[in-house]
Design a protein around this motif. Structure first.
Motif, mmCIF file in Angstrom:
data_model
loop_
_atom_site.group_PDB
_atom_site.id
_atom_site.type_symbol
_atom_site.label_atom_id
_atom_site.label_comp_id
_atom_site.label_asym_id
_atom_site.label_seq_id
_atom_site.Cartn_x
_atom_site.Cartn_y
_atom_site.Cartn_z
ATOM 1 N N SER A 177 13.310 -2.450 4.930
ATOM 2 C CA SER A 177 12.346 -2.087 5.976
ATOM 3 C C SER A 177 12.133 -0.584 5.932
ATOM 4 O O SER A 177 13.099 0.176 5.874
ATOM 5 N N ARG A 179 9.748 2.604 7.753
ATOM 6 C CA ARG A 179 8.744 3.111 8.715
ATOM 7 C C ARG A 179 8.536 4.584 8.465
ATOM 8 O O ARG A 179 9.486 5.327 8.247
ATOM 9 N N SER A 250 3.829 -1.125 -6.760
ATOM 10 C CA SER A 250 2.464 -1.243 -6.215
ATOM 11 C C SER A 250 1.674 -2.298 -6.997
ATOM 12 O O SER A 250 0.522 -2.578 -6.698
ATOM 13 N N PHE A 348 5.651 -7.890 -0.510
ATOM 14 C CA PHE A 348 5.545 -6.705 0.344
ATOM 15 C C PHE A 348 4.543 -6.972 1.450
ATOM 16 O O PHE A 348 3.428 -7.420 1.188
ATOM 17 N N LYS A 350 2.688 -4.739 4.073
ATOM 18 C CA LYS A 350 2.498 -3.312 4.376
ATOM 19 C C LYS A 350 1.057 -3.047 4.776
ATOM 20 O O LYS A 350 0.151 -3.813 4.436
ATOM 21 N N ASP A 351 0.847 -1.941 5.495
ATOM 22 C CA ASP A 351 -0.519 -1.541 5.823
ATOM 23 C C ASP A 351 -1.021 -0.608 4.718
ATOM 24 O O ASP A 351 -0.259 -0.141 3.869
ATOM 25 N N GLU A 354 0.611 2.638 4.376
ATOM 26 C CA GLU A 354 2.053 2.489 4.136
ATOM 27 C C GLU A 354 2.895 3.165 5.227
ATOM 28 O O GLU A 354 3.929 3.746 4.962
ATOM 29 N N TYR A 356 4.187 1.366 7.434
ATOM 30 C CA TYR A 356 5.310 0.429 7.418
ATOM 31 C C TYR A 356 5.270 -0.363 6.112
ATOM 32 O O TYR A 356 4.199 -0.658 5.576
ATOM 33 N N ILE A 357 6.456 -0.655 5.581
ATOM 34 C CA ILE A 357 6.593 -1.522 4.398
ATOM 35 C C ILE A 357 7.790 -2.428 4.652
ATOM 36 O O ILE A 357 8.873 -1.956 4.980
ATOM 37 N N TYR A 358 7.564 -3.729 4.518
ATOM 38 C CA TYR A 358 8.663 -4.685 4.588
ATOM 39 C C TYR A 358 8.704 -5.437 3.259
ATOM 40 O O TYR A 358 7.738 -6.108 2.897
#
Length: 369
Positions: A177, A179, A250, A348, A350-351, A354, A356-358
């Motif tokens: 996780s 943030r 990515s 992944f 994520k927005d 980035e 947030y990335i889970y």
């Protein structure tokens, strides 16, 4: 020593510091809360040598002094006293009298001189963040720290500051996780690993007020959080944190855009068929325009379709449903983006910025049609 304060002030203070009292210890003084009225204010402190909390409470100091009182007995007495002023008085033999209205308790304390004080932290160069933001960041990452002590670094979270960005990372070997938030000011680079226990306790004490700040100070071995009338000092976890950037890819073969709440509710329903302790994966079958979720267990089976926007290849992949639920619950956006490569590679959520990335590793499943 003789002090007088309201029950609500005393109870708030005791509840705050008792979070740093150890459950098990061979040093009985560490099971105590220090009541220190030697200065101009009443200070309560608890310290388990890894985590220490000190808070100032309002009250009247009739006679200066200090005493260490057993945390459990002291907390229980204060909690059950009437809602009125409480007087705490000690004598030279550490006998302590706690009085409120017609109730009167006598307990034996310990010398405050024997108490382990919090380490002195130089307060230079603080990082400032709102209580709301810090509480949120902890909530959005704390669930993916490891709870076993096999790898100490996994039981903490990485706090990394570069210029005006704070990045917080947690991982447990199955998921990561991350943030990222923008700070109000720029700072020198810092990289420390803060114990999960510390962050969990800090989060419980924070009011979560957007207009109130937390000042964070760092040394080589400690981190200090200062907010309201409270300071929390914690030892840092030593060692080089994992090279997270090497784990983040990515590349993707499949990109999905979908409604977060629909996916969360659907996985939640699927887990109705999983007994506690069962490791049944939720199987996700991605095709053009729809995602099918399947769950098979000894109790029964379910499947459900959700509308999606898909780019790239069809894909069938299995996940631990709990890991997906944990991540989805803390994402605020209505729509989410999910990136996947193949059934054996991590996915992944994520927005685009980035912030947030889970990352969640898939699980193997037997392909049953």
């Amino acid at each position: 020593m003789k002090i007088v304060c309201t029950k609500s002030n005393l109870l708030t203070g005791v509840s705050t510091v008792s979070k740093a009292v150890p459950n098990k210890t061979t040093m009985s003084i560490l099971e105590c809360i220090l009541v220190d009225a030697t200065g101009s204010s009443i200070k309560l402190t608890a310290n388990d040598m890894e985590l220490g909390i000190e808070t100032v409470i309002e009250g009247e100091i009739v006679e200066k002094g200090m005493i260490a009182l057993d945390s459990k007995i002291f907390s229980d007495i204060v909690r059950k006293l009437p809602d009125n002023d409480i007087t705490i008085e000690t004598d030279s033999s550490f006998k302590t009298t706690i009085t409120c209205e017609k109730a009167k308790f006598n307990i034996i304390g310990k010398s405050g001189e024997d108490f382990s004080y919090l380490p002195e932290i130089e307060r230079n160069d603080s990082v400032v963040i709102s209580q709301f933001t810090l509480k949120e960041i902890i909530r959005q990452t704390i669930f993916s720290i490891a709870d076993n002590e096999n790898n100490k670094l996994m039981t903490g979270e990485l706090f990394e500051i570069q210029d005006d960005t704070l990045k917080v990372v947690s991982l447990d070997g199955h998921r990561i996780s991350i943030r990222k938030i923008a700070l109000k000011n720029s700072y020198n680079s810092k990289k420390v690993v803060v114990p999960g226990k510390t962050l969990s306790e800090v989060s419980k004490i924070l009011s979560g007020d957007m207009d109130k700040d937390v000042n964070i100070f760092f040394t080589d071995k400690h981190i200090l959080f200062e907010f309201n009338d409270t300071i929390v000092v914690s030892r840092l976890i030593e060692g080089e944190y994992f090279k997270i950037d090497q784990m983040l890819s990515s590349d993707y073969e499949t990109k999905i855009k979908m409604n977060k709440k629909e996916l969360l509710n659907c996985i939640d329903r699927a887990t109705l068929l999983v007994k506690e302790g069962d490791k049944k994966p939720v199987i996700i079958d991605v095709k053009d325009g729809s995602m099918q979720l399947k769950m098979n267990s000894t109790i029964g089976s379910m499947d459900e379709d959700i509308d999606i926007d898909k780019e790239g290849k069809d894909l069938k992949i299995g996940f631990n449903p709990k890991f997906l639920i944990d991540a989805l619950r803390v994402i605020e956006e209505e729509e989410i983006l999910i990136y996947m490569v193949n059934p054996k590679a991590p996915c992944f959520i994520k927005d685009e910025k980035e912030s947030y990335i889970y990352m969640i590793l898939p699980v193997n499943f037997i392909n049953v049609e």
